[in-house]
Design a protein around this motif. Sequence first.
Motif, mmCIF file in Angstrom:
data_model
loop_
_atom_site.group_PDB
_atom_site.id
_atom_site.type_symbol
_atom_site.label_atom_id
_atom_site.label_comp_id
_atom_site.label_asym_id
_atom_site.label_seq_id
_atom_site.Cartn_x
_atom_site.Cartn_y
_atom_site.Cartn_z
ATOM 1 N N LEU A 268 2.104 1.899 -3.475
ATOM 2 C CA LEU A 268 0.920 2.090 -4.315
ATOM 3 C C LEU A 268 0.367 3.508 -4.163
ATOM 4 C CD1 LEU A 268 -1.219 0.872 -6.222
ATOM 5 C CD2 LEU A 268 -2.491 0.181 -4.176
ATOM 6 N N ILE A 269 0.299 3.996 -2.948
ATOM 7 C CA ILE A 269 -0.222 5.345 -2.707
ATOM 8 C C ILE A 269 0.677 6.395 -3.358
ATOM 9 C CG2 ILE A 269 -0.615 7.069 -0.899
ATOM 10 C CD1 ILE A 269 -1.611 4.674 0.857
ATOM 11 N N LEU B 36 0.811 -1.221 0.000
ATOM 12 C CA LEU B 36 0.000 0.000 0.000
ATOM 13 C C LEU B 36 0.846 1.274 0.000
ATOM 14 C CD1 LEU B 36 -2.820 -1.044 2.492
ATOM 15 C CD2 LEU B 36 -2.919 -0.936 0.002
#
Length: 120
Positions: A39-40, A36
């Motif tokens: 990804l962010i 995550l």
Amino acid sequence: MKSDITVAMSNEEKQWGMFCHVAVFVGYVFPLGNILGPLIIWLMKKDEFDFVDNQGKEAINFQITMLIASVVILILCWVLIGFLLLPIFFIFNLIIPIIAIVKSSKGEAYRYPLCIRFIK
């Protein structure tokens, strides 16, 4: 972006590319943070910087590959082989992102070894 091509790149672009790799260590604090985090950053900056687009995809793909590998290793723990692979896996998953951080901080595009490229 190929690593053999040197283009003028802003320090901001290099930093955000590096942050994609640094963000994988969020996984040591939050479950699935290793996926995550990059990804962010990738979603926030991929349209702004080509280098971040490239390095974000690399970091995410590598962490998805490592997630799959960790599941396989945990399954192999049932037949004891996984216990031999766990320290190797841990060291590999620690060292390779550090190499990527150093390379990307210099503006060099890093391609992870043994990585399945899910996002192209």
